[in-house]
Enzyme design. Structure first.
Site, PDB file in Angstrom:
ATOM      1  N   GLY A  36       0.794   5.820  -1.150  1.00 55.89           N
ATOM      2  CA  GLY A  36      -0.014   7.021  -1.171  1.00 55.89           C
ATOM      3  C   GLY A  36      -1.036   7.035  -2.282  1.00 55.89           C
ATOM      4  O   GLY A  36      -2.084   7.668  -2.158  1.00 55.89           O
ATOM      5  N   GLU A  75       0.852  -1.188   0.000  1.00 56.86           N
ATOM      6  CA  GLU A  75       0.000   0.000   0.000  1.00 56.86           C
ATOM      7  C   GLU A  75       0.882   1.230   0.000  1.00 56.86           C
ATOM      8  O   GLU A  75       1.960   1.248   0.600  1.00 56.86           O
ATOM      9  CB  GLU A  75      -0.912   0.010   1.225  1.00 56.86           C
ATOM     10  CG  GLU A  75      -1.854   1.202   1.272  1.00 56.86           C
ATOM     11  CD  GLU A  75      -2.772   1.156   2.478  1.00 56.86           C
ATOM     12  OE1 GLU A  75      -3.700   1.972   2.522  1.00 56.86           O
ATOM     13  OE2 GLU A  75      -2.559   0.304   3.368  1.00 56.86           O
ATOM     14  N   ASP A  91      12.899   5.881 -12.091  1.00 59.86           N
ATOM     15  CA  ASP A  91      12.808   5.179 -10.801  1.00 59.86           C
ATOM     16  C   ASP A  91      13.470   3.805 -10.900  1.00 59.86           C
ATOM     17  O   ASP A  91      12.932   2.810 -10.416  1.00 59.86           O
ATOM     18  CB  ASP A  91      11.352   5.038 -10.373  1.00 59.86           C
ATOM     19  CG  ASP A  91      11.215   4.804  -8.861  1.00 59.86           C
ATOM     20  OD1 ASP A  91      12.235   4.904  -8.154  1.00 59.86           O
ATOM     21  OD2 ASP A  91      10.103   4.504  -8.394  1.00 59.86           O
TER      22      ASP A  91
END
Length: 688
Positions: free
Chosen positions: A388, A386, A517
């Site tokens: 944001g 989980e 990323d």
């Protein structure tokens, strides 16, 4: 009150005696079993074989460079013209065409029929190099360990000069041989130890020059200094120490890992337990009462409460269609151990965010109660992450004839469905990654909306992320990944990046995709040795619906390029820098930048590598250092221009069997019992 007219039976006493007899026999058998004595000579030979194989593998990484040097036309011309010892020495000391080997290798030499005619750096003796030279002349190339006159040891590769056209050369056995070497130093010993599990040290007969592993490893090796000629021995903790000589003044010391205690024959134990159970059961045996009458005022016993009448106090998975929370049934019985990347890889400078890196996981938390039973056509089985923006679920889709396929479903938080910018970013991620069809990229199979909730479904990778793999390797073996494995993983990641960077739109214009990323948590390794790059959620690309403003920083602060950390416009060379940081992490097990907070790491990343970081690079093997210095150049114009160029520089050090080696390593680090069992099918969703 209870009425029982039974009297003790002789049979009961006989059973008790028989049980006690079995206890005695079982205990005697248990005590009589002893593990066989250890064959020290044989065990030491196995230790030596393992270490020598690992060192040969390290030396084999130099073979491509030796072949290239042996193919230099200037060197061949000098030999054809009959150059003498002085001429050869002058050539390798001063000519520009030999410059890469002067700067790139601690040892470089030319060997002819007359022995070593020219040497640069360390001075290798004819005797030390003879075996390697003989093999190179016979096979074309060879690798191994040699020592120098100064008492130093080197991993080395030798290659004979490329023969000319037929009829223009003497026998290949007379051709000169090029010899290149890198020090057998701490980095090489660490890699050998990582591949074998042994403690490996280098001694000059008077002191320990280098040793793999932490200070505890040095404590094992130091008592052997000065006793190298005493032969193998068994240490106090059951380890085996092997010592053998390299040349005249160098010794290798190898200490086996702690051996697991030999499994004992438990037949005697089971026999004793069975006898004890028999005796106890017979002692407590009573005849069934003829009649039981409850005492006055005593409550009449009712039926035992069923499990369904107990209060539910257990974890729950996704609720069933009836609304009751079903008991959690984790697919895997093991949980991921804490990792330094747990708070790092799935976080950007703006806060936590969900990442599909969770597709390579052991079971974590079950899905929160109150969530839907389905998301589109997917049954949500277990919540595994989980952040944001979204929750990540292990899920299944069903078909006819009990067909089932597993996916990872990324579900956007319902409260964000009204935020158009977040929704656009989620849509962009689905569109972008779905268009990247490549064997090293996790594919997106589906994107949809259930009610007001958006979701996307990705391939489920049965494996772990790179961060967890490196951590597990350090936990079990005390060292980070071997060079060959690290090079292979990053090579495959670069293949994925090169594909993404080269994408064009429908109009033929470059899409200018930048992942932004590239980090260990977004690199997934399957148990079959496949390498997959995932999470293009913050990728930069032309014509995305969502945009990143100049000056806004997104990504993982520990794996950012300087220009990305400064919020500047980035291109493919930023991903090249991040891939270099991933390679450094895989080779060392630590982050390139240190800082207690994300802001501190972000500030360090914005400045770029400093003296401290380059000192860490110098401690790596020579070939790794050469590659990283270029990949991590602060000035992007000095880096590899493309991911493909970076990949080509790694290619000579990636063997054809490295994927199989990676799969074997995954088997060793994560046994089958620690994996999610996909054979245990989740229950079918109920029809509503």
């Amino acid at each position: 009150m209870r009425t029982d007219g039974a009297r003790p039976s002789p049979l009961r006493y006989a059973v008790i005696l028989a049980g006690l007899g079995l206890v005695g026999v079982g205990l005697w058998q248990l005590a009589a079993r002893r593990p066989p004595p250890v064959d020290v000579e044989s065990e030491a030979a196995e230790v030596r074989t393992r270490v020598e194989h690992a060192l040969r593998a390290a030396a084999a990484g130099l073979e491509p460079a030796a072949r290239t040097a042996a193919g230099l036309p200037e060197l061949r011309s000098a030999w054809k013209m009959g150059a003498d010892r002085t001429t050869f020495q002058d050539l390798i000391d001063n000519e520009d065409w030999w410059s890469p080997y002067r700067s790139g290798f601690t040892l470089s030499a030319i060997v002819t029929d007359g022995g070593v005619v020219a040497t640069r750096g360390a001075h290798v003796s004819d005797a030390s190099a003879s075996a390697l030279v003989t093999e190179a002349r016979a096979r074309g190339v060879a690798s191994g360990v040699v020592d120098s006159a100064e008492g130093r040891a080197f991993i080395s590769a030798a290659a004979r000069l490329a023969p000319g056209k037929a009829g223009n050369d003497q026998a290949t056995g007379a051709l000169p041989v090029v010899l290149l070497g890198a020090p057998l130093d701490q980095a090489v010993l660490q890699r050998a130890a990582g591949e074998t599990g042994d403690v490996v040290g280098l001694s000059n007969g008077a002191a320990l020059i280098a040793v793999s592993g932490p200070s505890a490893a040095r404590a094992l090796a130091e008592p052997l200094i000065g006793h190298e000629r005493d032969g193998p021995r068994s240490l106090a903790d059951g380890r085996i120490a092997a010592v053998w000589q390299l040349g005249q003044r160098a010794w290798l010391i190898a200490v086996s890992p702690p051996s697991a205690a030999a499994p004992r024959d438990l037949g005697g134990l089971w026999l004793a337990l069975a006898g004890a159970a028999m005796a106890v059961a017979a002692a407590l045996l009573r005849r069934r009462p003829a009649q039981e009458t409850p005492e006055a005022g005593a409550p009449v016993p009712g039926p035992e409460p069923s499990e369904s009448s107990w209060p539910a106090q257990r974890s729950s998975s996704v609720p069933t269609s009836s609304g009751r929370a079903a008991a959690a049934r984790p697919v895997s019985e093991t949980r991921a151990l804490p990792t330094a990347l747990a708070n790092e890889d799935n976080r950007d400078s703006g806060g936590d965010r969900a990442s599909p890196s969770s597709v390579a996981l052991a079971a974590q938390e079950p899905a929160a109660s109150g969530g839907p039973i389905r998301m589109g056509r997917y049954r949500l089985i277990e919540r595994i992450g989980e952040g944001g923006m979204a929750e990540i679920f292990f899920a299944a889709a069903y078909g006819a004839e009990n067909f089932v396929r597993h996916f990872v479903v990324k579900r956007m938080h319902p409260h964000l469905s009204g935020n158009r910018e977040v929704v656009n970013q989620f849509i962009d991620e689905a569109r972008l990654q779905a268009g990247l069809v490549h064997s090293n990229i996790v594919p997106v199979f589906d994107f949809g909306k259930a009610g007001q909730e958006y979701y996307l479904a990705l391939e489920y990778i049965h494996g772990r992320d790179l961060g967890r793999i490196v951590q597990r390797h350090v936990e079990l073996r005390g060292v980070p990944l071997p060079d060959a494995i690290a090079f292979y993983i990053v090579h495959e990641v670069l293949d994925a990046l090169a594909f993404a960077h080269a994408q064009t739109g429908p109009d033929g214009r470059p899409m200018e995709i930048v992942h932004r990323d590239v980090a260990p948590g977004n690199i997934l390794i399957s148990y079959r040795g496949e390498v997959k790059l995932t999470d293009f959620g913050i990728a930069k690309a032309e014509r995305r619906v969502s945009r990143t403003e100049v000056g806004m920083v997104k990504g993982n602060a520990s794996f950012m390029s300087p220009e990305q950390a400064r919020g500047e416009i980035v291109d493919a060379r930023s991903d090249v820098f991040s891939a270099g940081l991933v390679l450094f992490y895989a080779l060392t097990g630590r982050f390139f930048y240190h800082g207690e907070t994300t802001l501190n790491r972000l500030m360090r990343a914005a400045v770029g590598p400093a003296t401290e970081q380059f000192q860490h690079i110098e401690q790596l093997s020579q070939m790794a250092g050469n590659i990283l210095r270029r990949a991590l150049a602060i000035d992007s114009s000095q880096r590899f221009a493309t991911a493909d160029a970076f990949k080509r520089d790694l290619a000579p050090y990636v063997g054809a069997g490295t994927r199989r080696e990676l799969a074997d390593l995954m088997d060793a680090l994560f046994p089958t019992s620690q994996r999610r069992d996909l054979r245990a099918q989740p229950e079918q969703p109920t029809t509503r």
